[in-house]
Design a protein around this motif. Structure first.
Motif, PDB file in Angstrom:
ATOM      1  N   PRO A 152       9.560  -8.148  -4.356  1.00 26.31           N
ATOM      2  CA  PRO A 152      10.725  -7.712  -5.183  1.00 26.31           C
ATOM      3  C   PRO A 152      10.321  -7.811  -6.659  1.00 26.31           C
ATOM      4  N   ARG A 153       9.615  -9.082  -6.913  1.00 26.70           N
ATOM      5  CA  ARG A 153       9.368  -9.123  -8.460  1.00 26.70           C
ATOM      6  C   ARG A 153       8.461  -7.988  -9.100  1.00 26.70           C
ATOM      7  N   ALA A 154       7.414  -7.637  -7.955  1.00 22.16           N
ATOM      8  CA  ALA A 154       6.546  -6.508  -8.578  1.00 22.16           C
ATOM      9  C   ALA A 154       7.576  -5.220  -8.954  1.00 22.16           C
ATOM     10  N   HIS A 155       8.504  -4.694  -7.836  1.00 22.98           N
ATOM     11  CA  HIS A 155       9.275  -3.681  -8.048  1.00 22.98           C
ATOM     12  C   HIS A 155      10.093  -3.665  -9.305  1.00 22.98           C
ATOM     13  N   GLU A 156      10.850  -4.838  -9.431  1.00 20.56           N
ATOM     14  CA  GLU A 156      11.524  -5.218 -10.584  1.00 20.56           C
ATOM     15  C   GLU A 156      11.019  -5.132 -11.919  1.00 20.56           C
ATOM     16  N   HIS A 157       9.596  -5.252 -11.962  1.00 21.28           N
ATOM     17  CA  HIS A 157       9.074  -5.292 -13.437  1.00 21.28           C
ATOM     18  C   HIS A 157       7.939  -4.257 -13.315  1.00 21.28           C
ATOM     19  N   ARG A 158       8.310  -3.153 -12.252  1.00 18.03           N
ATOM     20  CA  ARG A 158       7.318  -2.033 -12.482  1.00 18.03           C
ATOM     21  C   ARG A 158       5.836  -2.231 -12.467  1.00 18.03           C
ATOM     22  N   THR A 159       5.443  -3.160 -11.529  1.00 15.47           N
ATOM     23  CA  THR A 159       4.320  -3.567 -11.515  1.00 15.47           C
ATOM     24  C   THR A 159       3.378  -3.028 -10.169  1.00 15.47           C
ATOM     25  N   SER A 160       2.157  -2.232 -10.449  1.00 20.53           N
ATOM     26  CA  SER A 160       1.544  -1.568  -9.584  1.00 20.53           C
ATOM     27  C   SER A 160       0.308  -2.015  -9.446  1.00 20.53           C
ATOM     28  N   ILE A 161      -0.539  -1.609  -8.348  1.00 24.28           N
ATOM     29  CA  ILE A 161      -1.742  -2.130  -8.076  1.00 24.28           C
ATOM     30  C   ILE A 161      -2.663  -0.700  -8.664  1.00 24.28           C
ATOM     31  N   VAL A 162      -3.651  -0.939  -9.318  1.00 25.93           N
ATOM     32  CA  VAL A 162      -4.671  -0.055  -9.929  1.00 25.93           C
ATOM     33  C   VAL A 162      -6.016  -0.295  -9.485  1.00 25.93           C
ATOM     34  N   THR A 163      -6.849   0.848  -9.088  1.00 28.17           N
ATOM     35  CA  THR A 163      -8.145   0.736  -8.601  1.00 28.17           C
ATOM     36  C   THR A 163      -8.865   1.652  -9.420  1.00 28.17           C
ATOM     37  N   GLY A 164     -10.350   1.685  -9.041  1.00 30.64           N
ATOM     38  CA  GLY A 164     -10.884   2.706  -9.384  1.00 30.64           C
ATOM     39  C   GLY A 164     -10.912   3.837  -8.488  1.00 30.64           C
ATOM     40  N   GLY A 165      -9.819   4.017  -7.567  1.00 32.17           N
ATOM     41  CA  GLY A 165      -9.630   5.120  -6.849  1.00 32.17           C
ATOM     42  C   GLY A 165     -10.814   5.784  -5.521  1.00 32.17           C
ATOM     43  N   VAL A 180       3.106  -0.207   2.865  1.00 32.32           N
ATOM     44  CA  VAL A 180       4.573  -0.862   2.507  1.00 32.32           C
ATOM     45  C   VAL A 180       5.374   0.292   1.608  1.00 32.32           C
ATOM     46  N   GLY A 181       4.496   1.355   1.513  1.00 34.04           N
ATOM     47  CA  GLY A 181       5.480   2.494   1.024  1.00 34.04           C
ATOM     48  C   GLY A 181       5.668   2.429  -0.684  1.00 34.04           C
ATOM     49  N   ALA A 182       4.680   1.605  -1.196  1.00 33.18           N
ATOM     50  CA  ALA A 182       4.891   1.493  -2.770  1.00 33.18           C
ATOM     51  C   ALA A 182       3.783   2.472  -3.274  1.00 33.18           C
ATOM     52  N   LYS A 183       3.862   2.622  -4.622  1.00 35.35           N
ATOM     53  CA  LYS A 183       3.106   3.392  -5.324  1.00 35.35           C
ATOM     54  C   LYS A 183       1.773   2.715  -5.761  1.00 35.35           C
ATOM     55  N   SER A 184       0.622   3.235  -5.735  1.00 31.31           N
ATOM     56  CA  SER A 184      -0.450   2.518  -6.658  1.00 31.31           C
ATOM     57  C   SER A 184      -1.480   3.590  -7.446  1.00 31.31           C
ATOM     58  N   VAL A 185      -1.915   3.223  -8.451  1.00 28.56           N
ATOM     59  CA  VAL A 185      -2.846   3.984  -9.138  1.00 28.56           C
ATOM     60  C   VAL A 185      -4.266   4.107  -8.749  1.00 28.56           C
ATOM     61  N   GLY A 186      -4.993   5.274  -8.895  1.00 32.27           N
ATOM     62  CA  GLY A 186      -6.337   5.328  -9.080  1.00 32.27           C
ATOM     63  C   GLY A 186      -7.029   6.062  -9.965  1.00 32.27           C
ATOM     64  N   LEU A 187      -7.950   5.427 -10.460  1.00 31.82           N
ATOM     65  CA  LEU A 187      -8.421   5.984 -11.877  1.00 31.82           C
ATOM     66  C   LEU A 187      -9.915   6.170 -11.657  1.00 31.82           C
ATOM     67  N   ASN A 188     -10.107   7.503 -10.946  1.00 35.65           N
ATOM     68  CA  ASN A 188     -11.541   7.854 -10.597  1.00 35.65           C
ATOM     69  C   ASN A 188     -12.456   8.442 -11.767  1.00 35.65           C
TER      70      ASN A 188
END
Length: 315
Positions: A152-165, A180-188
């Motif tokens: 919940p703290r990650a959702h509240e603070h707009r915190t996402s996992i980011v990887t190299g994709g 778990v249905g959350a957004k994550s970022v990929g920087l390819n």
């Protein structure tokens, strides 16, 4: 003033009732070769609009423009999706999930049983067995992605996992958030050989960079922690850049967690660097080790509590 004056209807935003002179080609009756000459002009590279001319944009003199757009496209989309804070996860693309690693080992054992003196197969089997031994880190990274994505703290603070994709450890972390249905970022990154992003990155948050430097910039712009799993040159490159930036205080200190103490102590002898005097003893304190997903996440939260700056919403 005259009342009830007639005013013309608003002009159509795109079309005219009568074409302007330059909207009509020169008639064949006036010059039989005119259309061919106009077509040659239209086909000329010089006539391409600059922002639609890929060859022009690829020229060396346009590097500054390419740097700008390499930065701006992901920046604007990350803002649009309200990605304010990130937990960066690095690690080897070669460490796959346990079932896949086991299949590789079994296939090589079968080949070697039919060709017992093949030294190349023996070497490949040895490597595959070591990858299999490290494949449990895939499950650790996946579970860490779940913990962050569902917190919940990650959702509240707009915190996402980011990887190299990419695959391996990066795929595992993205996959955990996907679970778990959350957004994550990929920087390819675009490379000379064909590659694919892993299938668990949120599609609208997967980017393809031309420049490594701009990719690294985006890794750190919103980073609240760096989690490094066992990896090779790419992982070491990212890890030591972050440690250098923290050491020199070019960025504010953030948690740096190295997952798999046995691996990292052999891969990088930090104590040796301290003893040799090329780094200070306090530089050994810029990171710590962890083994499980629960340790990684709880340690990051405790680090922020100890720093007096709890993990919170970015301004």
């Amino acid at each position: 003033m005259k009342e009830n004056r007639e005013i013309p209807a608003p002009a159509h935003p795109d079309k005219r009732r009568e074409a302007l002179p330059w909207q009509c080609p020169k008639a064949n009756e006036e010059d039989a070769q005119a259309f061919q000459r106009v077509q040659a002009i239209l086909d000329s590279p010089s006539y391409r609009r600059a922002d639609a001319d890929i060859d022009f944009l690829a020229e060396d003199d346009l590097r500054g423009v390419r740097l700008q757009i390499d930065y701006l496209k992901p920046e604007l989309l990350l803002r649009e999706h309200d990605i304010r804070q990130t937990i960066v996860v690095f690690g080897s693309t070669r460490i796959c999930e346990p079932a896949a690693a086991l299949r590789k080992v079994q296939a090589l054992r079968k080949l070697l049983s039919a060709d017992a003196d093949n030294n190349d197969l023996k070497r490949k089997l040895g490597v595959a067995e070591r990858i299999l031994a490290k494949s449990h880190y895939y499950e650790v990274a996946r579970e860490f992605g779940r913990l962050v994505g569902a917190n919940p703290r990650a959702h509240e603070h707009r915190t996402s996992i980011v990887t190299g994709g990419g695959p391996g450890m990066m795929e595992a972390a993205n996959r955990g958030t996907f679970d778990v249905g959350a957004k994550s970022v990929g920087l390819n990154i675009s490379l000379p050989h064909e590659q694919y992003p892993n299938p668990y990155v949120t599609p609208e948050l997967c980017f393809s960079f031309h420049y490594f430097a701009l990719r690294k910039l985006h890794f750190l712009m919103r980073a609240k922690a760096l989690v490094a799993f066992p990896g090779g040159y790419g992982t070491l490159d990212e890890l030591f850049e972050v440690l250098t930036l923290i050491q020199t205080r070019k960025i504010k200190p953030i948690p740096v967690v190295l997952v798999g103490e046995a691996y990292w102590r052999r891969a990088v002898d930090i104590d040796f660097l301290v003893d040799e005097g090329v780094i200070d003893a306090e530089d050994r304190e810029l990171f710590w080790f962890a083994e499980t997903a629960e340790e990684i996440w709880s340690d990051i939260l405790r680090w922020y509590e100890a720093s007096g700056e709890p993990l919170q919403r970015a301004p």
